[in-house]
Structure formats: structure tokens, C-alpha cells
Enzyme design. Structure first.
Site, short mmCIF file in Angstrom:
data_model
loop_
_atom_site.label_atom_id
_atom_site.label_comp_id
_atom_site.label_asym_id
_atom_site.label_seq_id
_atom_site.Cartn_x
_atom_site.Cartn_y
_atom_site.Cartn_z
N HIS A 30 35.31 26.35 46.69
CA HIS A 30 35.10 25.98 45.29
C HIS A 30 34.73 24.49 45.18
O HIS A 30 33.84 24.12 44.42
CB HIS A 30 36.39 26.20 44.47
N LYS A 54 46.37 39.69 34.66
CA LYS A 54 46.20 39.57 36.11
C LYS A 54 47.38 38.77 36.68
O LYS A 54 47.66 37.68 36.20
CB LYS A 54 44.88 38.86 36.39
N ARG A 104 29.25 33.81 49.22
CA ARG A 104 29.67 33.57 50.60
C ARG A 104 28.92 34.46 51.59
O ARG A 104 28.49 34.04 52.63
CB ARG A 104 31.18 33.79 50.77
N SER A 142 40.40 32.73 47.86
CA SER A 142 41.74 32.44 47.33
C SER A 142 42.74 33.48 47.83
O SER A 142 43.89 33.16 48.12
CB SER A 142 41.71 32.45 45.80
#
Ligand code: PNS
Length: 183
Positions: A30, A54, A104, A142
Site C-alpha cells: 500500500h 466486516k 499484485r 493484509s
């Protein structure tokens, strides 16, 4: 004829770009996307999704605070704002029409393309730009960071120091919690 001043190398435009995400927590991947976006667009708003449904490791406030500490050296060129609801509405609220997402690997593409298309359907003015992750960050997410850190592993190559410290505190808290419940 091209305007030479407008295309002068190294002078970013003053377009506001939004870099949205959950950032639970912020990773080196990030940070790299933020760094590169600032040089291209001039101003970046990091939009931290506040998603009550979440279950995140870090609270909304903690995620915002960690990113703020990381980007402090940008002196206002990067701002960090929590948002809920539709991304396209948030983008308009901050006077932007640009969304940045990092890619990615090809495995990211399906989800990202779908999101970009939905966002365009909802708001044709909003454009999504993809930045390819640096090779050294291509395995970092993450999710992986949380898994490793909460099992006591070393994540110092995956997250900035401010996040590494916060993860260590979460790990310690988790350890004392499991010692308490084992008694
Ligand atoms: O870091 P993430 O979790 O991959 O980020 C996903 C995010 C926050 C960009 C996405 O879930 C989002 O934009 N949520 C806001 C709700 C929305 O606008 N949904 C429609 C597009 S999928």
C-alpha cells in the site's frame, strides 16, 4: 502543440486521486502505491472503508491513525479519510474522479476489473487506474501479514515500522487473552 509546462517531468498534476481499501493493516505494498500515486497525481486521499459488518483486526480509528502516521511526511498531499457507503459517492465527495488500485498478480485482476466496471456503471465519470505492484511486494497482503504476525512471525519486511509495532501489541494482547482463558 503539446504544452511544455504541462508535461514537464517531475511536476505532478494537481489531480486528486482516491486510493481506497480496508487497510487492515497498511502494508508495504500500500505504501508503495501511495508513494507512486503522489508523484503522478499530486494529491492522494486514502479512503479507509469503515465496514461495520466486516470483522477487522484493527478498528476503523486505528487503521486511519496508523496510515496518518505513515504519511505525515507528505505534509497534506496525502490525506486519510474513513468512508462508508459507495466508493463512487465518496470519490465525488472529495472532488475527485480518479480511483487507484494496486495489482499484485493476475489473480487480482478478475476482482479488480469487476469492481472497476461496477464503479463505472454507477458513475461513468469515475476512472480506475491500476498500478502494478513492485515485485518485492507482490506476495504481501493484509491477510498474510495478520496471519504471520498473530502467530508471532516476523513481518518487518512486509509492513512499515509503525504497523509492525501495532501488530506486536495485538499479538501480545492475544497472548495474554489466551493465557487468561487457559487458567
Ligand atoms: O482493500 P480491499 O478490501 O480490497 O478494498 C475494497 C474496497 C474498499 C475498495 C471495496 O470494497 C469498496 O469500494 N467498497 C465500498 C462499497 C462499494 O462501493 N461497492 C461497489 C464496488 S465493489
Amino acid at each position: 502543440m503539446a504544452n511544455k509546462r504541462a508535461i514537464k517531468r517531475g511536476s505532478p498534476t494537481s489531480v486528486v486521486a482516491v486510493f481506497p481499501g480496508s487497510f487492515d493493516p497498511l502494508t508495504n505494498g500500500h505504501v508503495d502505491i501511495i508513494d507512486r500515486s503522489v508523484t503522478i497525481f499530486g494529491r492522494v486521499v486514502v479512503g479507509v472503508l469503515n465496514n461495520a459488518s466486516k470483522s477487522s483486526l484493527f478498528t476503523d480509528q486505528e487503521r486511519v491513525e496508523l496510515i496518518k502516521r505513515q504519511v505525515a511526511s507528505y505534509r497534506g498531499r496525502v490525506t486519510v479519510v474513513s468512508f462508508s457507503g459507495l466508493l463512487v459517492d465518496f470519490v465525488k465527495r472529495v472532488d475527485s474522479r480518479v480511483v487507484i488500485r494496486g495489482l499484485r498478480a493476475i489473480s487480482d485482476f478478475d476482482y479488480e476489473a469487476e469492481m472497476a466496471l461496477i464503479n463505472r456503471k454507477l458513475s461513468p465519470d469515475v476512472e480506475t487506474f491500476f498500478l502494478a505492484a513492485r515485485e518485492e511486494n507482490s506476495y504481501i497482503s493484509s491477510t498474510v501479514v495478520k496471519q504471520v504476525a498473530l502467530l508471532g512471525g516476523d513481518v518487518s519486511d512486509m509492513v512499515p515500522p509503525v504497523v509492525e509495532r501495532a501488530l506486536r501489541q495485538k499479538w501480545k494482547a492475544k497472548q495474554s487473552e489466551s493465557r487468561r482463558t487457559a487458567r
